[in-house]
Design a protein around this motif. Structure first.
Motif, PDB file in Angstrom:
ATOM      1  N   LYS A  79      -4.117   2.927  -9.310  1.00 33.05           N
ATOM      2  CA  LYS A  79      -3.693   3.971  -8.371  1.00 33.05           C
ATOM      3  C   LYS A  79      -2.369   4.590  -8.822  1.00 33.05           C
ATOM      4  N   LEU A  80      -1.426   3.754  -9.264  1.00 32.60           N
ATOM      5  CA  LEU A  80      -0.151   4.270  -9.779  1.00 32.60           C
ATOM      6  C   LEU A  80      -0.362   5.082 -11.056  1.00 32.60           C
ATOM      7  N   HIS A  81      -1.244   4.610 -11.923  1.00 29.06           N
ATOM      8  CA  HIS A  81      -1.505   5.328 -13.168  1.00 29.06           C
ATOM      9  C   HIS A  81      -2.111   6.703 -12.906  1.00 29.06           C
ATOM     10  N   ALA A  82      -2.971   6.788 -11.900  1.00 25.88           N
ATOM     11  CA  ALA A  82      -3.560   8.084 -11.558  1.00 25.88           C
ATOM     12  C   ALA A  82      -2.493   9.074 -11.094  1.00 25.88           C
ATOM     13  N   THR A  83      -1.458   8.568 -10.431  1.00 26.01           N
ATOM     14  CA  THR A  83      -0.397   9.433  -9.930  1.00 26.01           C
ATOM     15  C   THR A  83       0.705   9.665 -10.958  1.00 26.01           C
ATOM     16  N   PHE A  84       1.085   8.630 -11.689  1.00 22.71           N
ATOM     17  CA  PHE A  84       2.231   8.690 -12.611  1.00 22.71           C
ATOM     18  C   PHE A  84       1.818   8.359 -14.046  1.00 22.71           C
ATOM     19  N   GLY A  85       0.712   8.867 -14.509  1.00 18.07           N
ATOM     20  CA  GLY A  85       0.196   8.511 -15.825  1.00 18.07           C
ATOM     21  C   GLY A  85       1.057   8.910 -17.001  1.00 18.07           C
ATOM     22  N   ASN A  86       1.994   9.817 -16.813  1.00 21.43           N
ATOM     23  CA  ASN A  86       2.785  10.320 -17.937  1.00 21.43           C
ATOM     24  C   ASN A  86       4.155   9.659 -18.064  1.00 21.43           C
TER      25      ASN A  86
ATOM     26  N   TYR B   5       0.827  -1.210   0.000  1.00 16.93           N
ATOM     27  CA  TYR B   5       0.000   0.000   0.000  1.00 16.93           C
ATOM     28  C   TYR B   5       0.861   1.259   0.000  1.00 16.93           C
ATOM     29  N   SER B   6       1.979   1.229   0.706  1.00 12.76           N
ATOM     30  CA  SER B   6       2.898   2.374   0.688  1.00 12.76           C
ATOM     31  C   SER B   6       3.428   2.614  -0.725  1.00 12.76           C
ATOM     32  N   TYR B   7       3.682   1.543  -1.447  1.00 16.93           N
ATOM     33  CA  TYR B   7       4.185   1.664  -2.820  1.00 16.93           C
ATOM     34  C   TYR B   7       3.131   2.255  -3.749  1.00 16.93           C
ATOM     35  N   VAL B   8       1.917   1.717  -3.742  1.00 11.49           N
ATOM     36  CA  VAL B   8       0.908   2.186  -4.701  1.00 11.49           C
ATOM     37  C   VAL B   8       0.362   3.560  -4.358  1.00 11.49           C
ATOM     38  N   SER B   9       0.531   4.011  -3.127  1.00  6.15           N
ATOM     39  CA  SER B   9       0.027   5.334  -2.761  1.00  6.15           C
ATOM     40  C   SER B   9       1.136   6.384  -2.659  1.00  6.15           C
ATOM     41  N   ASN B  10       2.355   6.038  -3.082  1.00 13.21           N
ATOM     42  CA  ASN B  10       3.460   6.996  -2.990  1.00 13.21           C
ATOM     43  C   ASN B  10       3.352   8.046  -4.079  1.00 13.21           C
ATOM     44  N   THR B  11       4.086   9.132  -3.918  1.00 17.34           N
ATOM     45  CA  THR B  11       4.105  10.193  -4.921  1.00 17.34           C
ATOM     46  C   THR B  11       5.516  10.481  -5.409  1.00 17.34           C
TER      47      THR B  11
ATOM     48  N   SER C 268       8.010   7.864  -6.874  1.00 13.01           N
ATOM     49  CA  SER C 268       8.419   7.119  -8.053  1.00 13.01           C
ATOM     50  C   SER C 268       7.646   5.808  -8.152  1.00 13.01           C
ATOM     51  N   PRO C 269       7.252   5.418  -9.380  1.00  9.93           N
ATOM     52  CA  PRO C 269       6.576   4.137  -9.543  1.00  9.93           C
ATOM     53  C   PRO C 269       7.558   2.976  -9.728  1.00  9.93           C
ATOM     54  N   TYR C 270       8.851   3.234  -9.589  1.00 15.39           N
ATOM     55  CA  TYR C 270       9.867   2.227  -9.906  1.00 15.39           C
ATOM     56  C   TYR C 270      10.585   1.652  -8.688  1.00 15.39           C
ATOM     57  N   ASP C 271       9.911   1.548  -7.568  1.00 14.18           N
ATOM     58  CA  ASP C 271      10.469   0.911  -6.379  1.00 14.18           C
ATOM     59  C   ASP C 271      10.480  -0.600  -6.600  1.00 14.18           C
ATOM     60  N   GLU C 272      11.653  -1.215  -6.542  1.00 16.14           N
ATOM     61  CA  GLU C 272      11.797  -2.627  -6.898  1.00 16.14           C
ATOM     62  C   GLU C 272      10.958  -3.567  -6.040  1.00 16.14           C
ATOM     63  N   VAL C 273      10.951  -3.339  -4.747  1.00 18.22           N
ATOM     64  CA  VAL C 273      10.179  -4.216  -3.849  1.00 18.22           C
ATOM     65  C   VAL C 273       8.687  -4.044  -4.109  1.00 18.22           C
ATOM     66  N   GLY C 274       8.242  -2.820  -4.257  1.00 20.20           N
ATOM     67  CA  GLY C 274       6.835  -2.558  -4.536  1.00 20.20           C
ATOM     68  C   GLY C 274       6.381  -3.171  -5.847  1.00 20.20           C
ATOM     69  N   ILE C 275       7.222  -3.071  -6.868  1.00 21.02           N
ATOM     70  CA  ILE C 275       6.888  -3.657  -8.166  1.00 21.02           C
ATOM     71  C   ILE C 275       6.738  -5.168  -8.034  1.00 21.02           C
ATOM     72  N   GLU C 276       7.659  -5.802  -7.332  1.00 20.76           N
ATOM     73  CA  GLU C 276       7.599  -7.272  -7.159  1.00 20.76           C
ATOM     74  C   GLU C 276       6.339  -7.688  -6.426  1.00 20.76           C
ATOM     75  N   ILE C 277       6.033  -6.998  -5.327  1.00 16.85           N
ATOM     76  CA  ILE C 277       4.828  -7.354  -4.570  1.00 16.85           C
ATOM     77  C   ILE C 277       3.593  -7.165  -5.439  1.00 16.85           C
ATOM     78  N   ASN C 278       3.488  -6.014  -6.098  1.00  9.13           N
ATOM     79  CA  ASN C 278       2.306  -5.714  -6.906  1.00  9.13           C
ATOM     80  C   ASN C 278       2.155  -6.694  -8.062  1.00  9.13           C
ATOM     81  N   SER C 279       3.250  -7.063  -8.700  1.00  2.00           N
ATOM     82  CA  SER C 279       3.151  -7.955  -9.855  1.00  2.00           C
ATOM     83  C   SER C 279       2.771  -9.380  -9.463  1.00  2.00           C
ATOM     84  N   ARG C 280       2.950  -9.759  -8.215  1.00  2.00           N
ATOM     85  CA  ARG C 280       2.637 -11.121  -7.765  1.00  2.00           C
ATOM     86  C   ARG C 280       1.282 -11.243  -7.063  1.00  2.00           C
ATOM     87  N   LEU C 281       0.594 -10.141  -6.902  1.00  2.00           N
ATOM     88  CA  LEU C 281      -0.714 -10.180  -6.252  1.00  2.00           C
ATOM     89  C   LEU C 281      -1.772 -10.713  -7.211  1.00  2.00           C
TER      90      LEU C 281
END
Length: 79
Positions: free
Chosen positions: A56-63, A24-30, A32-45
């Motif tokens: 949620k990441l797209h809403a924050t980092f859509g560009n 949740y800390s990863y997807v609600s951060n402002t 960077s969307p490139y945190d390695e641990v967050g990416i791994e957790i999110n991709s395996r859910l």
């Protein structure tokens, strides 16, 4: 035997809380969307949680180029 079951349950709940908070800390951060641990957790859910996190990441980092697990087939657009 009951004590072992209790310990296992406590460990599972603690692990779920730690990983859940980290995700949740990863997807609600402002920052960077490139945190390695967050990416791994999110991709395996499961798909629904992964999609919610990606939305949620797209809403924050859509560009920017989406992180692994949130990219469409071409790897450069959000799904």
């Amino acid at each position: 035997m009951a004590k072992i079951v209790t310990i296992v349950i406590v460990v599972l709940i603690a692990a779920t809380a730690v990983f859940g908070f980290r995700w949740y800390s990863y997807v609600s951060n402002t920052d960077s969307p490139y945190d390695e641990v967050g990416i791994e957790i999110n991709s395996r859910l499961p798909a629904r949680l992964n999609q919610w996190g990606c939305d949620k990441l797209h809403a924050t980092f859509g560009n920017v180029v989406p992180p692994y697990g949130c990219a469409a087939g071409d790897g450069t657009t959000w799904r």
